[in-house]
Design a protein around this motif. Structure first.
Motif, PDB file in Angstrom:
ATOM      1  N   ALA A 194     -71.207 -46.535  26.179  1.00 33.84           N
ATOM      2  CA  ALA A 194     -72.347 -46.407  25.779  1.00 33.84           C
ATOM      3  C   ALA A 194     -73.148 -45.545  26.624  1.00 33.84           C
ATOM      4  O   ALA A 194     -74.613 -45.216  25.878  1.00 33.84           O
ATOM      5  CB  ALA A 194     -72.861 -47.761  26.852  1.00 33.84           C
ATOM      6  N   ILE A 195     -73.064 -45.109  27.791  1.00 30.82           N
ATOM      7  CA  ILE A 195     -73.581 -43.152  27.755  1.00 30.82           C
ATOM      8  C   ILE A 195     -73.769 -42.439  26.644  1.00 30.82           C
ATOM      9  O   ILE A 195     -74.232 -41.949  26.793  1.00 30.82           O
ATOM     10  CB  ILE A 195     -73.132 -43.163  29.609  1.00 30.82           C
ATOM     11  CG1 ILE A 195     -73.617 -43.754  30.430  1.00 30.82           C
ATOM     12  CG2 ILE A 195     -73.708 -41.735  29.778  1.00 30.82           C
ATOM     13  CD1 ILE A 195     -72.846 -43.619  31.519  1.00 30.82           C
ATOM     14  N   MET A 196     -72.356 -42.141  26.429  1.00 38.48           N
ATOM     15  CA  MET A 196     -72.223 -41.457  25.036  1.00 38.48           C
ATOM     16  C   MET A 196     -72.620 -41.246  24.071  1.00 38.48           C
ATOM     17  O   MET A 196     -73.436 -40.352  23.854  1.00 38.48           O
ATOM     18  CB  MET A 196     -70.592 -41.254  25.606  1.00 38.48           C
ATOM     19  CG  MET A 196     -69.878 -40.176  26.706  1.00 38.48           C
ATOM     20  SD  MET A 196     -67.862 -40.851  25.913  1.00 38.48           S
ATOM     21  CE  MET A 196     -67.653 -40.338  24.621  1.00 38.48           C
ATOM     22  N   ARG A 235     -59.776 -53.620  25.057  1.00 39.96           N
ATOM     23  CA  ARG A 235     -60.444 -54.121  26.259  1.00 39.96           C
ATOM     24  C   ARG A 235     -60.394 -52.726  27.522  1.00 39.96           C
ATOM     25  O   ARG A 235     -61.529 -53.234  28.179  1.00 39.96           O
ATOM     26  CB  ARG A 235     -60.169 -55.665  26.988  1.00 39.96           C
ATOM     27  CG  ARG A 235     -60.380 -57.123  25.550  1.00 39.96           C
ATOM     28  CD  ARG A 235     -60.169 -58.209  26.855  1.00 39.96           C
ATOM     29  NE  ARG A 235     -58.833 -58.029  27.141  1.00 39.96           N
ATOM     30  CZ  ARG A 235     -57.591 -58.433  25.907  1.00 39.96           C
ATOM     31  NH1 ARG A 235     -58.196 -59.359  25.116  1.00 39.96           N
ATOM     32  NH2 ARG A 235     -56.723 -59.081  26.449  1.00 39.96           N
ATOM     33  N   SER A 236     -59.353 -52.205  26.882  1.00 43.62           N
ATOM     34  CA  SER A 236     -59.566 -50.614  28.616  1.00 43.62           C
ATOM     35  C   SER A 236     -60.711 -50.074  28.173  1.00 43.62           C
ATOM     36  O   SER A 236     -61.084 -49.170  28.654  1.00 43.62           O
ATOM     37  CB  SER A 236     -57.810 -50.545  28.406  1.00 43.62           C
ATOM     38  OG  SER A 236     -58.100 -49.631  26.907  1.00 43.62           O
ATOM     39  N   ILE A 237     -61.346 -50.349  27.146  1.00 37.52           N
ATOM     40  CA  ILE A 237     -62.064 -49.097  27.070  1.00 37.52           C
ATOM     41  C   ILE A 237     -63.290 -49.206  28.253  1.00 37.52           C
ATOM     42  O   ILE A 237     -63.899 -50.858  28.097  1.00 37.52           O
ATOM     43  CB  ILE A 237     -62.808 -49.094  25.392  1.00 37.52           C
ATOM     44  CG1 ILE A 237     -62.077 -48.634  24.296  1.00 37.52           C
ATOM     45  CG2 ILE A 237     -64.599 -48.261  25.428  1.00 37.52           C
ATOM     46  CD1 ILE A 237     -62.790 -49.594  23.089  1.00 37.52           C
ATOM     47  N   ASN A 238     -63.352 -48.197  28.261  1.00 36.62           N
ATOM     48  CA  ASN A 238     -64.995 -48.575  29.925  1.00 36.62           C
ATOM     49  C   ASN A 238     -65.868 -48.607  28.679  1.00 36.62           C
ATOM     50  O   ASN A 238     -66.615 -46.874  28.549  1.00 36.62           O
ATOM     51  CB  ASN A 238     -64.750 -47.267  30.941  1.00 36.62           C
ATOM     52  CG  ASN A 238     -65.885 -47.021  31.337  1.00 36.62           C
ATOM     53  OD1 ASN A 238     -66.790 -47.525  31.388  1.00 36.62           O
ATOM     54  ND2 ASN A 238     -65.516 -46.499  32.750  1.00 36.62           N
ATOM     55  N   PHE A 239     -66.789 -49.265  28.615  1.00 44.64           N
ATOM     56  CA  PHE A 239     -67.876 -49.678  27.839  1.00 44.64           C
ATOM     57  C   PHE A 239     -68.994 -49.211  28.321  1.00 44.64           C
ATOM     58  O   PHE A 239     -69.986 -48.780  27.643  1.00 44.64           O
ATOM     59  CB  PHE A 239     -68.073 -51.280  27.359  1.00 44.64           C
ATOM     60  CG  PHE A 239     -67.205 -51.176  26.818  1.00 44.64           C
ATOM     61  CD1 PHE A 239     -67.323 -50.491  24.243  1.00 44.64           C
ATOM     62  CD2 PHE A 239     -66.000 -52.229  26.570  1.00 44.64           C
ATOM     63  CE1 PHE A 239     -66.048 -51.855  23.795  1.00 44.64           C
ATOM     64  CE2 PHE A 239     -64.639 -52.430  25.539  1.00 44.64           C
ATOM     65  CZ  PHE A 239     -65.699 -52.600  24.458  1.00 44.64           C
ATOM     66  N   ALA A 299     -76.107 -40.421  24.429  1.00 45.51           N
ATOM     67  CA  ALA A 299     -76.678 -38.825  24.589  1.00 45.51           C
ATOM     68  C   ALA A 299     -76.007 -38.154  23.057  1.00 45.51           C
ATOM     69  O   ALA A 299     -77.160 -37.439  22.698  1.00 45.51           O
ATOM     70  CB  ALA A 299     -75.991 -38.544  25.621  1.00 45.51           C
ATOM     71  N   LEU A 300     -75.321 -39.242  22.161  1.00 47.42           N
ATOM     72  CA  LEU A 300     -75.160 -38.714  20.768  1.00 47.42           C
ATOM     73  C   LEU A 300     -76.454 -39.265  20.080  1.00 47.42           C
ATOM     74  O   LEU A 300     -76.214 -37.699  18.694  1.00 47.42           O
ATOM     75  CB  LEU A 300     -74.168 -39.083  20.440  1.00 47.42           C
ATOM     76  CG  LEU A 300     -73.408 -38.883  18.878  1.00 47.42           C
ATOM     77  CD1 LEU A 300     -72.387 -37.288  19.335  1.00 47.42           C
ATOM     78  CD2 LEU A 300     -72.105 -39.580  18.622  1.00 47.42           C
ATOM     79  N   MET A 301     -76.624 -40.016  19.998  1.00 51.40           N
ATOM     80  CA  MET A 301     -77.731 -40.352  19.455  1.00 51.40           C
ATOM     81  C   MET A 301     -79.130 -39.601  19.916  1.00 51.40           C
ATOM     82  O   MET A 301     -79.994 -39.248  19.117  1.00 51.40           O
ATOM     83  CB  MET A 301     -78.465 -42.081  19.719  1.00 51.40           C
ATOM     84  CG  MET A 301     -79.538 -42.518  19.148  1.00 51.40           C
ATOM     85  SD  MET A 301     -80.176 -43.913  19.169  1.00 51.40           S
ATOM     86  CE  MET A 301     -81.059 -43.524  20.789  1.00 51.40           C
TER      87      MET A 301
END
Length: 428
Positions: free
Chosen positions: A247-249, A239-243, A252-254
């Motif tokens: 999502a932005i990363m 839950r500590s992950i900044n989603f 960008a990777l896609m």
């Protein structure tokens, strides 16, 4: 203070002999070589005699190659299995599943039988390829990027070796026998991987710290967990992950994945449009693949020594140089421009992929890597799945001088977010 330290810690354990972690890296190199060399590049070569025997179109055989990527979302949920059964067990299971599927390819007599086999083969590919970086991160931290690059470049090496090897097999046996041979080769390689990884599951099991460094052992039994305790990822950590950042990363990777496959799939046509022969254009495509492996290893070594932002700048310059050379090729019709374009583009594509593996690990930390790498793998696979159609559609509609600009635009979000992103972190 000194007395307290004596009571809670033993003497550092000396480093003895060759670090076992490098055996793991060799095993992972062999794993990625087999995964991509046999089930992707080797299979691509097999599609030609398959098409001739069954009368399948290029679109049909192309869909067979792509079918293995349909299962990519599985990467998002494989992490719990890795934490439950261990990355090594998952890796071997995925490899064995691909061995069985390759062996069964020779017994098919319809398109849908083979399509189903390719989907199942994709399951084996996803679970095994997600386990590879988790295996590496178990043994390396300070030298993670170097070790991961050496393991990951096995995929490019597999394409370089197995495509011509499969073509050679087809020169003296039919495609059914060749498929069985590829399965047998992968089976032997899986046995070698199993033997290489035998002996220890972590540095602590052999009295060392990560990277083979000396380890300080606790003397107080109540002072901490046992040597071989497996850290469990808690729900609170997930839950500590900044989603929003995640999502932005992922987007960008896609987009960079779309750019990579669009560039690679249309590179021969783009080079031919600059006045280069088809045979020489194919040679330059091979150089691009080889340069990609070089880029992966080089950027991995640099990432352990340079700041990530500086490495990202180098990747941007390589991509810009490669794409600018391909634009120049359209005006000058020069072999030198084609060579520089193919080599710089290949190095940049390989380096960017490796940089983003390291970036994902540093942003979210080692403990969550099985989860976050699953997201990395899924996002990149989605980009690859879209890259072929996007590349073909846009190449038919854009002038040759504009197509490289589109590729650079697709890479631009990843190059930007590598430097600037919400909640930027640099975790071990």
């Amino acid at each position: 203070m000194d007395d307290a330290r004596i009571l809670t810690a033993g003497p550092p354990q000396p480093r003895t002999g060759f670090y076992f972690g490098w055996r793991i890296v060799l095993a992972m190199f062999l794993a990625t070589m087999m995964i991509y060399g046999n089930t992707l590049f080797g299979f691509i070569i097999l599609t030609d005699p398959l098409a001739r025997e069954f009368g399948w179109s290029s679109a049909a055989t192309g869909s067979l190659v792509s079918a293995m990527w349909l299962i990519a979302p599985l990467a998002l949920v494989i992490a719990p299995a890795i934490h439950r059964f261990g990355a090594f067990t998952i890796l071997i299971g995925g490899l064995l599943l691909q061995v069985v599927c390759l062996a069964l390819v020779g017994s098919i007599d319809s398109f849908w039988q083979l399509y189903l086999l390719r989907v199942v083969m994709g399951i084996g590919k996803v679970v095994s390829i997600v386990a590879v970086p988790v295996m590496v991160t178990t043994w390396f931290s300070r030298r993670f990027s170097t070790a991961m690059a050496m393991a990951w470049c096995g995929g490019s090496f597999g394409g370089f070796v197995m495509a011509p090897a499969t073509e050679r097999l087809l020169s003296f046996m039919n495609w059914r026998e060749a498929a069985l041979s590829l399965g047998a080769l992968m089976g032997v390689a899986t046995l070698v991987i199993f033997l290489l990884c035998r002996g220890a599951r972590s540095p602590a099991a052999i009295g060392l710290a990560l990277d083979g460094d000396p380890r300080v052992l606790p003397l107080d039994p109540a002072g901490g967990p046992g040597e071989n305790a497996e850290p469990k990822v808690q729900a609170s950590e997930l839950r500590s992950i900044n989603f929003v950042t995640a999502a932005i990363m992922a987007v960008a990777l896609m987009l960079s994945g779309i750019g990579a496959l669009a560039a690679l799939s249309q590179a021969p046509s783009l080079i031919e449009a600059g006045g280069i022969s088809a045979q020489l254009a194919a040679t330059f495509l091979g150089l691009t693949a080889a340069a990609s492996a070089f880029g992966q290893v080089t950027i991995g070594w640099l990432l352990d020594r340079w700041k990530l932002d500086l490495c990202n700048l180098l990747v941007a310059l390589l991509l810009a140089t490669g794409l600018a050379s391909l634009i120049l090729l359209q005006h000058d019709h020069g072999v030198a421009a084609a060579a520089v374009g193919a080599l710089a583009l290949g190095v940049g594509i390989g380096a960017n992929e490796m940089l983003w593996i390291t970036l994902t690990k540093r942003q979210f930390g080692s403990r969550l890597f099985a989860y976050t790498y699953g997201g990395w793998s899924c996002a990149l696979a989605a980009g690859y799945a879209l890259g072929g159609p996007v590349g073909g559609w846009t190449f038919d509609r854009l002038p040759p001088t504009s197509f490289p600009l589109l590729i650079m635009a697709l890479y631009l979000p990843a190059l930007t977010i590598a430097v600037w992103r919400p909640g930027k972190r640099d975790l071990p």
